[in-house]
Design a protein around this motif. Structure first.
Motif, PDB file in Angstrom:
ATOM      1  N   VAL A  24       3.040   5.752  -5.911  1.00 36.39           N
ATOM      2  CA  VAL A  24       2.607   5.901  -7.305  1.00 36.39           C
ATOM      3  C   VAL A  24       1.595   7.039  -7.426  1.00 36.39           C
ATOM      4  CG1 VAL A  24       1.343   4.780  -9.191  1.00 36.39           C
ATOM      5  CG2 VAL A  24       3.068   3.496  -7.903  1.00 36.39           C
ATOM      6  N   LEU A  25       0.642   7.082  -6.497  1.00 39.15           N
ATOM      7  CA  LEU A  25      -0.340   8.164  -6.513  1.00 39.15           C
ATOM      8  C   LEU A  25       0.333   9.517  -6.298  1.00 39.15           C
ATOM      9  CD1 LEU A  25      -3.279   6.582  -4.464  1.00 39.15           C
ATOM     10  CD2 LEU A  25      -3.051   6.765  -6.952  1.00 39.15           C
ATOM     11  N   PHE A  26       1.343   9.552  -5.426  1.00 42.01           N
ATOM     12  CA  PHE A  26       2.057  10.805  -5.194  1.00 42.01           C
ATOM     13  C   PHE A  26       2.771  11.279  -6.458  1.00 42.01           C
ATOM     14  CE2 PHE A  26       6.040  12.950  -4.019  1.00 42.01           C
ATOM     15  CZ  PHE A  26       5.517  14.068  -3.391  1.00 42.01           C
ATOM     16  N   CYS A  27       3.310  10.332  -7.211  1.00 43.09           N
ATOM     17  CA  CYS A  27       4.011  10.686  -8.453  1.00 43.09           C
ATOM     18  C   CYS A  27       3.068  11.315  -9.472  1.00 43.09           C
ATOM     19  CB  CYS A  27       4.688   9.459  -9.054  1.00 43.09           C
ATOM     20  SG  CYS A  27       6.094   8.853  -8.096  1.00 43.09           S
ATOM     21  N   LEU A  28       1.781  10.958  -9.405  1.00 39.85           N
ATOM     22  CA  LEU A  28       0.810  11.566 -10.308  1.00 39.85           C
ATOM     23  C   LEU A  28       0.659  13.060 -10.059  1.00 39.85           C
ATOM     24  CD1 LEU A  28      -2.034   8.862 -10.278  1.00 39.85           C
ATOM     25  CD2 LEU A  28      -0.499   9.405 -12.174  1.00 39.85           C
TER      26      LEU A  28
ATOM     27  N   PHE B 280       1.960   1.760  -3.530  1.00 43.60           N
ATOM     28  CA  PHE B 280       0.850   2.299  -4.324  1.00 43.60           C
ATOM     29  C   PHE B 280       0.617   3.774  -3.987  1.00 43.60           C
ATOM     30  CE2 PHE B 280      -3.819   2.879  -4.975  1.00 43.60           C
ATOM     31  CZ  PHE B 280      -3.774   2.846  -6.365  1.00 43.60           C
ATOM     32  N   GLY B 281       0.767   4.123  -2.718  1.00 40.74           N
ATOM     33  CA  GLY B 281       0.654   5.529  -2.338  1.00 40.74           C
ATOM     34  C   GLY B 281       1.723   6.383  -2.996  1.00 40.74           C
TER      35      GLY B 281
ATOM     36  N   ALA C 278       3.510   6.650 -14.063  1.00 42.13           N
ATOM     37  CA  ALA C 278       2.716   6.447 -12.850  1.00 42.13           C
ATOM     38  C   ALA C 278       1.241   6.284 -13.193  1.00 42.13           C
ATOM     39  CB  ALA C 278       2.912   7.623 -11.890  1.00 42.13           C
ATOM     40  N   PHE C 279       0.786   7.038 -14.186  1.00 42.87           N
ATOM     41  CA  PHE C 279      -0.615   6.911 -14.598  1.00 42.87           C
ATOM     42  C   PHE C 279      -0.889   5.542 -15.198  1.00 42.87           C
ATOM     43  CE2 PHE C 279      -3.800   7.257 -18.010  1.00 42.87           C
ATOM     44  CZ  PHE C 279      -4.915   7.563 -17.247  1.00 42.87           C
TER      45      PHE C 279
ATOM     46  N   GLU D 170       0.827  -1.206   0.000  1.00 44.30           N
ATOM     47  CA  GLU D 170       0.000   0.000   0.000  1.00 44.30           C
ATOM     48  C   GLU D 170       0.860   1.255   0.000  1.00 44.30           C
ATOM     49  OE1 GLU D 170      -3.159  -0.105  -0.534  1.00 44.30           O
ATOM     50  OE2 GLU D 170      -3.013  -2.305  -0.576  1.00 44.30           O
TER      51      GLU D 170
ATOM     52  N   PHE E  87      -1.107   3.040 -12.367  1.00 48.81           N
ATOM     53  CA  PHE E  87      -2.363   3.232 -11.648  1.00 48.81           C
ATOM     54  C   PHE E  87      -3.544   2.677 -12.446  1.00 48.81           C
ATOM     55  CE2 PHE E  87      -6.143   5.964 -11.296  1.00 48.81           C
ATOM     56  CZ  PHE E  87      -6.520   5.664  -9.999  1.00 48.81           C
TER      57      PHE E  87
ATOM     58  N   GLN F 161      -5.794  -0.612 -11.328  1.00 51.94           N
ATOM     59  CA  GLN F 161      -7.236  -0.542 -11.099  1.00 51.94           C
ATOM     60  C   GLN F 161      -7.978  -1.559 -11.964  1.00 51.94           C
ATOM     61  OE1 GLN F 161      -6.648   1.228  -8.236  1.00 51.94           O
ATOM     62  NE2 GLN F 161      -8.766   1.813  -8.619  1.00 51.94           N
TER      63      GLN F 161
END
Length: 324
Positions: A159-163, A156-157, A198-199, A153, A202, A206
């Motif tokens: 990865v979201l931060f890189c967005l 994954f967080g 990163a997108f 997790e 993600f 999903q």
């Protein structure tokens, strides 16, 4: 008889306004690519232009009479002075250089700049970036969705931060790093910084979350390795999501002007399509808007065709519909 509620009518009206706002620049682009410079300057000619014959200024300049031409033409015009002969020769040259505006604009787009080379560069760069992004995004997304490990997790967080990091914030460090190892003015400089998306991770993660774990467990019971599961099981199910990601990736890098403008500084053979538009900007006689818009139209057409061909799959991928 079908009855429309007021709320439905309002929604459709808002959508029509939004569509008009989005399509207006494309209509202007196409219209300008069909008009003469005079029509563009005056704002006349309607949508498609009058298509009246015009003089190609570059052709007229190439064929402009010189001193030797005037001397040679004295036998044709024995009773005329030099000024009159020059005027007559100029009129003949202009008549030979008359062309329709649409022909002038699109011919200039391909002749005044190596547009086909720029289009080829765009294909090489966008295809290379997308393929390398897929090679990295699929295993990463599989690990984040189907494998159990400590810190999943948190990864994954990250990865979201890189967005959230804008490209412009990391452009200078990337450029300095590429310059130190001598990769500026190369295809590698256009491709390497974007191979980790990163997108893409993600989006694929999903999508993989909608794939039943039983399918993965069955593949493991058949003796397949994790990498084999990624490419032989997960990849075929992820075609809609991959097409959706392909549209986003290709459009972003095909239309990218910022990064190629930084790393391609002197080699015109590496210009991507957006950089090719610079060939028609701020010349000695000002911007050539007709050829510029013709070039933009040629650049946009492949994206429109690709989207129309993949539209259904693209929508499926965006909605993450999963397995049928």
């Amino acid at each position: 008889m079908t009855r429309f509620s007021p709320s439905l009518i309002i929604r459709h009206f808002i959508l029509m306004i939004g569509a008009a706002v989005v399509l207006a620049p494309f209509v202007v682009m196409l219209s300008y690519s069909l008009k003469s410079p005079a029509e563009i300057e005056r704002g006349t000619g309607g949508l498609f232009g009058a298509q009246e014959m015009m003089v190609d200024p570059k052709c007229a300049l190439r064929n402009a009479p010189r001193r030797g031409d005037i001397e040679t033409a004295r036998t044709r015009f024995p009773d005329r002075d030099d000024s009159t002969i020059q005027t007559l020769l100029t009129e003949e040259a202009n008549a030979a250089c008359e062309v329709r505006p649409v022909v002038f604009n699109y011919r200039s787009a391909f002749q005044d700049a190596p547009l086909l080379r720029y289009l080829l560069n765009g294909v090489i760069v966008t295809a290379s970036i997308f393929l390398l992004q897929v090679l990295i995004a699929l295993p990463a997304a599989y690990a984040l969705s189907k494998l159990k490990f400590w810190g999943r997790e948190a990864v994954f967080g990250l990865v979201l931060f890189c967005l959230l990091i804008p490209v412009h914030a990391i452009a200078l460090p990337l450029y300095l790093g590429l310059a130190k190892i001598g990769l500026t003015n190369t295809y590698a400089a256009l491709v390497v910084p974007w191979i980790v998306s990163a997108f893409g991770i993600f989006l694929m993660r999903q999508f993989f979350m909608t794939v039943p774990d039983d399918l993965v467990d069955a593949a493991r019971m058949d003796g397949m390795t994790e990498f084999a599961i990624v490419w032989r099981v997960m990849l075929p199910t992820a075609v809609p999501a991959l097409l959706a990601f392909a549209i986003f990736s290709v459009v972003a890098h095909w239309n990218d002007y910022f990064w190629p403008r930084i790393v391609v500084t002197g080699d015109r053979s590496l210009f991507t399509p957006p950089l090719g538009l610079r060939e028609f900007q701020a010349g000695a006689d000002g911007n050539l808007y007709g050829p510029m818009m013709a070039t933009a139209t040629v650049i946009v057409i492949p994206l429109i065709v690709a989207f129309m061909l993949a539209q259904r799959r693209f929508i499926e991928g965006i909605t993450l519909s999963g397995m049928k």
